[in-house]
Write a protein that holds these residues in place. Structure first.
Motif, PDB file in Angstrom:
ATOM      1  N   THR A 167      -7.398 -29.103  82.930  1.00 22.15           N
ATOM      2  CA  THR A 167      -5.969 -29.243  83.166  1.00 22.15           C
ATOM      3  C   THR A 167      -5.629 -30.645  83.651  1.00 22.15           C
ATOM      4  OG1 THR A 167      -5.841 -26.893  83.723  1.00 22.15           O
ATOM      5  CG2 THR A 167      -3.984 -28.279  84.389  1.00 22.15           C
ATOM      6  N   GLU A 168      -6.422 -31.160  84.584  1.00 25.61           N
ATOM      7  CA  GLU A 168      -6.183 -32.520  85.084  1.00 25.61           C
ATOM      8  C   GLU A 168      -6.302 -33.545  83.967  1.00 25.61           C
ATOM      9  OE1 GLU A 168      -8.010 -31.514  89.525  1.00 25.61           O
ATOM     10  OE2 GLU A 168      -9.187 -32.627  88.058  1.00 25.61           O
ATOM     11  N   PHE A 169      -7.295 -33.380  83.103  1.00 31.17           N
ATOM     12  CA  PHE A 169      -7.502 -34.315  81.993  1.00 31.17           C
ATOM     13  C   PHE A 169      -6.280 -34.330  81.075  1.00 31.17           C
ATOM     14  CE2 PHE A 169      -9.054 -35.969  78.016  1.00 31.17           C
ATOM     15  CZ  PHE A 169     -10.052 -36.865  78.354  1.00 31.17           C
ATOM     16  N   LEU A 170      -5.774 -33.146  80.731  1.00 37.63           N
ATOM     17  CA  LEU A 170      -4.617 -33.064  79.834  1.00 37.63           C
ATOM     18  C   LEU A 170      -3.359 -33.642  80.469  1.00 37.63           C
ATOM     19  CD1 LEU A 170      -5.194 -29.519  78.305  1.00 37.63           C
ATOM     20  CD2 LEU A 170      -5.566 -31.727  77.193  1.00 37.63           C
ATOM     21  N   LEU A 171      -3.175 -33.423  81.767  1.00 34.93           N
ATOM     22  CA  LEU A 171      -2.030 -34.003  82.454  1.00 34.93           C
ATOM     23  C   LEU A 171      -2.100 -35.527  82.453  1.00 34.93           C
ATOM     24  CD1 LEU A 171      -1.744 -31.612  85.537  1.00 34.93           C
ATOM     25  CD2 LEU A 171      -0.146 -31.768  83.619  1.00 34.93           C
ATOM     26  N   LEU A 172      -3.279 -36.062  82.772  1.00 33.84           N
ATOM     27  CA  LEU A 172      -3.443 -37.510  82.801  1.00 33.84           C
ATOM     28  C   LEU A 172      -3.288 -38.111  81.407  1.00 33.84           C
ATOM     29  CD1 LEU A 172      -4.083 -40.090  84.321  1.00 33.84           C
ATOM     30  CD2 LEU A 172      -6.525 -39.582  84.046  1.00 33.84           C
ATOM     31  N   GLN A 173      -3.836 -37.441  80.409  1.00 33.63           N
ATOM     32  CA  GLN A 173      -3.698 -37.928  79.038  1.00 33.63           C
ATOM     33  C   GLN A 173      -2.226 -37.996  78.632  1.00 33.63           C
ATOM     34  OE1 GLN A 173      -5.090 -35.372  75.832  1.00 33.63           O
ATOM     35  NE2 GLN A 173      -6.017 -37.143  74.843  1.00 33.63           N
ATOM     36  N   SER A 174      -1.463 -36.975  78.997  1.00 38.65           N
ATOM     37  CA  SER A 174      -0.043 -36.958  78.672  1.00 38.65           C
ATOM     38  C   SER A 174       0.693 -38.131  79.320  1.00 38.65           C
ATOM     39  CB  SER A 174       0.588 -35.637  79.122  1.00 38.65           C
ATOM     40  OG  SER A 174       1.968 -35.606  78.879  1.00 38.65           O
ATOM     41  N   LEU A 175       0.362 -38.423  80.578  1.00 35.18           N
ATOM     42  CA  LEU A 175       1.000 -39.535  81.272  1.00 35.18           C
ATOM     43  C   LEU A 175       0.578 -40.882  80.689  1.00 35.18           C
ATOM     44  CD1 LEU A 175       0.613 -38.269  84.942  1.00 35.18           C
ATOM     45  CD2 LEU A 175       2.784 -38.655  83.769  1.00 35.18           C
ATOM     46  N   ALA A 176      -0.721 -41.031  80.416  1.00 34.97           N
ATOM     47  CA  ALA A 176      -1.256 -42.331  79.999  1.00 34.97           C
ATOM     48  C   ALA A 176      -0.904 -42.690  78.561  1.00 34.97           C
ATOM     49  CB  ALA A 176      -2.775 -42.355  80.182  1.00 34.97           C
ATOM     50  N   GLN A 177      -0.544 -41.695  77.761  1.00 36.01           N
ATOM     51  CA  GLN A 177      -0.186 -41.988  76.373  1.00 36.01           C
ATOM     52  C   GLN A 177       1.033 -42.889  76.281  1.00 36.01           C
ATOM     53  OE1 GLN A 177       0.183 -38.068  74.795  1.00 36.01           O
ATOM     54  NE2 GLN A 177      -1.952 -37.941  74.130  1.00 36.01           N
ATOM     55  N   ARG A 178       1.930 -42.803  77.260  1.00 31.89           N
ATOM     56  CA  ARG A 178       3.153 -43.620  77.228  1.00 31.89           C
ATOM     57  C   ARG A 178       3.386 -44.239  78.608  1.00 31.89           C
ATOM     58  NH1 ARG A 178       8.235 -41.107  74.384  1.00 31.89           N
ATOM     59  NH2 ARG A 178       8.566 -43.325  73.964  1.00 31.89           N
ATOM     60  N   PRO A 179       2.661 -45.292  78.919  1.00 27.90           N
ATOM     61  CA  PRO A 179       2.816 -45.947  80.230  1.00 27.90           C
ATOM     62  C   PRO A 179       4.271 -46.378  80.458  1.00 27.90           C
ATOM     63  CG  PRO A 179       0.920 -46.824  79.059  1.00 27.90           C
ATOM     64  CD  PRO A 179       1.666 -45.973  78.080  1.00 27.90           C
ATOM     65  N   GLY A 180       4.739 -46.170  81.673  1.00 31.30           N
ATOM     66  CA  GLY A 180       6.089 -46.581  82.021  1.00 31.30           C
ATOM     67  C   GLY A 180       7.156 -45.546  81.750  1.00 31.30           C
ATOM     68  N   PHE A 181       6.846 -44.562  80.886  1.00 28.93           N
ATOM     69  CA  PHE A 181       7.811 -43.505  80.582  1.00 28.93           C
ATOM     70  C   PHE A 181       7.649 -42.353  81.574  1.00 28.93           C
ATOM     71  CE2 PHE A 181       7.883 -45.880  76.729  1.00 28.93           C
ATOM     72  CZ  PHE A 181       9.130 -45.658  76.159  1.00 28.93           C
ATOM     73  N   VAL A 182       8.762 -41.823  82.022  1.00 25.33           N
ATOM     74  CA  VAL A 182       8.731 -40.736  82.999  1.00 25.33           C
ATOM     75  C   VAL A 182       8.498 -39.408  82.293  1.00 25.33           C
ATOM     76  CG1 VAL A 182      10.001 -39.518  84.791  1.00 25.33           C
ATOM     77  CG2 VAL A 182      10.288 -41.990  84.508  1.00 25.33           C
ATOM     78  N   LYS A 183       7.567 -38.621  82.821  1.00 25.00           N
ATOM     79  CA  LYS A 183       7.333 -37.264  82.334  1.00 25.00           C
ATOM     80  C   LYS A 183       7.798 -36.290  83.408  1.00 25.00           C
ATOM     81  CE  LYS A 183       5.226 -37.986  78.340  1.00 25.00           C
ATOM     82  NZ  LYS A 183       3.887 -37.495  78.021  1.00 25.00           N
ATOM     83  N   SER A 184       8.721 -35.414  83.034  1.00 24.78           N
ATOM     84  CA  SER A 184       9.159 -34.389  83.983  1.00 24.78           C
ATOM     85  C   SER A 184       8.045 -33.380  84.175  1.00 24.78           C
ATOM     86  CB  SER A 184      10.412 -33.683  83.462  1.00 24.78           C
ATOM     87  OG  SER A 184      10.081 -32.877  82.326  1.00 24.78           O
ATOM     88  N   ARG A 185       8.169 -32.549  85.176  1.00 23.52           N
ATOM     89  CA  ARG A 185       7.166 -31.509  85.403  1.00 23.52           C
ATOM     90  C   ARG A 185       7.130 -30.538  84.224  1.00 23.52           C
ATOM     91  NH1 ARG A 185       9.084 -33.249  90.118  1.00 23.52           N
ATOM     92  NH2 ARG A 185       7.645 -33.516  91.879  1.00 23.52           N
ATOM     93  N   ASP A 186       8.291 -30.270  83.618  1.00 20.28           N
ATOM     94  CA  ASP A 186       8.321 -29.399  82.441  1.00 20.28           C
ATOM     95  C   ASP A 186       7.543 -30.031  81.285  1.00 20.28           C
ATOM     96  OD1 ASP A 186       9.790 -27.452  83.689  1.00 20.28           O
ATOM     97  OD2 ASP A 186      11.723 -28.114  82.897  1.00 20.28           O
ATOM     98  N   ASN A 187       7.706 -31.347  81.083  1.00 23.93           N
ATOM     99  CA  ASN A 187       6.947 -32.042  80.043  1.00 23.93           C
ATOM    100  C   ASN A 187       5.453 -31.890  80.282  1.00 23.93           C
ATOM    101  OD1 ASN A 187       9.263 -34.841  80.093  1.00 23.93           O
ATOM    102  ND2 ASN A 187       9.311 -33.006  78.804  1.00 23.93           N
ATOM    103  N   LEU A 188       5.040 -32.052  81.534  1.00 25.81           N
ATOM    104  CA  LEU A 188       3.622 -31.977  81.865  1.00 25.81           C
ATOM    105  C   LEU A 188       3.092 -30.551  81.722  1.00 25.81           C
ATOM    106  CD1 LEU A 188       3.583 -34.387  84.923  1.00 25.81           C
ATOM    107  CD2 LEU A 188       2.705 -34.833  82.628  1.00 25.81           C
ATOM    108  N   MET A 189       3.915 -29.566  82.063  1.00 21.23           N
ATOM    109  CA  MET A 189       3.519 -28.177  81.852  1.00 21.23           C
ATOM    110  C   MET A 189       3.258 -27.921  80.374  1.00 21.23           C
ATOM    111  SD  MET A 189       6.132 -26.014  84.266  1.00 21.23           S
ATOM    112  CE  MET A 189       6.489 -26.538  85.941  1.00 21.23           C
ATOM    113  N   ASP A 190       4.138 -28.426  79.516  1.00 17.91           N
ATOM    114  CA  ASP A 190       3.978 -28.230  78.077  1.00 17.91           C
ATOM    115  C   ASP A 190       2.700 -28.891  77.570  1.00 17.91           C
ATOM    116  OD1 ASP A 190       6.352 -26.854  77.992  1.00 17.91           O
ATOM    117  OD2 ASP A 190       7.548 -28.564  77.298  1.00 17.91           O
ATOM    118  N   ALA A 191       2.324 -30.024  78.153  1.00 20.57           N
ATOM    119  CA  ALA A 191       1.133 -30.748  77.708  1.00 20.57           C
ATOM    120  C   ALA A 191      -0.152 -30.055  78.119  1.00 20.57           C
ATOM    121  CB  ALA A 191       1.149 -32.171  78.267  1.00 20.57           C
TER     122      ALA A 191
END
Length: 238
Positions: A167-191
């Protein structure tokens, strides 16, 4: 299919769950107390562990706590307790999913499939879908000091390994794919989670907190994951 270790002191549950999992092609090894289960998990790691909370010799939370010192093995927690604090504790310790007894065998099978799929063990990897397909998922992602290799589930920070749960890996991957862009908690849940799994905002916050702690053990100055209060999180490329 997957190798699964089941640890629960209730013989009826062990029998019924083992039969249900085996009927779907999985191999199951069962243990009836936490100490024996932990020893088995450390000596012969499976693809997935299912842990009861209340057990003799060592409870499931303590098994998970000790396991997470050295392993990112996917874990589903089972409990007869129906208190939110226990669920939050399980996620804080690094559980990948949580089920309350009594539960249907069909739902358990779906949860197992979901966790295995997120781990890349069964079916299409969720990380692949998020990144644009299997080829994208196989490529290592580099962002400053960070290197993520989805094919090997490897995470490096400045060349040093950081052990992350699925789960941590997928969350970090989702964030790191687009540096500088904000991911809401809902976005991260979906990832990081399948549609069958519901988690609240505090669960995402707990995962982020655990990730930061792991990176700061490697680099005390780590600050690549930013919190935007009331909005979400973003990755800042160093």
């Amino acid at each position: 299919m997957a190798k699964i270790t089941l640890v629960d002191d209730d013989e009826n549950i062990v029998t019924s769950v083992s039969l249900a999992l085996e009927s779907h092609g999985h191999t199951v090894k069962a243990y009836f107390d936490g100490a024996a289960g932990l020893a088995a998990l450390e000596n012969d790691p499976p693809d997935l562990a299912i842990l009861d909370v209340k057990m003799p010799r060592m409870d499931g939370m303590e098994v998970l706590r000790r396991l997470r010192r050295t392993s990112d093995l996917p874990v589903i927690i089972l409990t007869s307790k129906d208190e939110e604090i226990d669920e939050i504790l399980g996620f804080n310790l690094g559980a990948d999913d949580y089920m309350h007894k009594p539960f249907s065998q069909r739902l358990l099978i779906e949860r197992v499939k979901a966790v295995l799929r997120r781990a890349g063990i069964e079916g299409e990897d969720t990380a692949a879908a998020a990144a644009g397909g299997p080829e994208a998922a196989a490529r290592a992602l580099k962002r400053g000091k960070l290197t993520l290799d989805p094919a090997r589930h490897d995470c490096l920070w400045d060349g040093k390994p950081v052990k992350l749960t699925v789960t941590e890996f997928l969350l970090l991957q989702s964030l790191a794919q687009r540096p500088g862009f904000v991911k809401s908690r809902d976005n991260l849940m979906d990832a990081a989670y399948d549609d069958q799994v519901y988690v609240d905002d505090r669960t995402i916050d707990s995962h982020i907190k655990r990730m930061r702690k792991k990176f700061r053990e490697v680099d005390p100055e780590f600050d690549a994951i930013e919190t935007l209060y009331g909005v979400g999180y973003r990755y800042r490329e160093a």
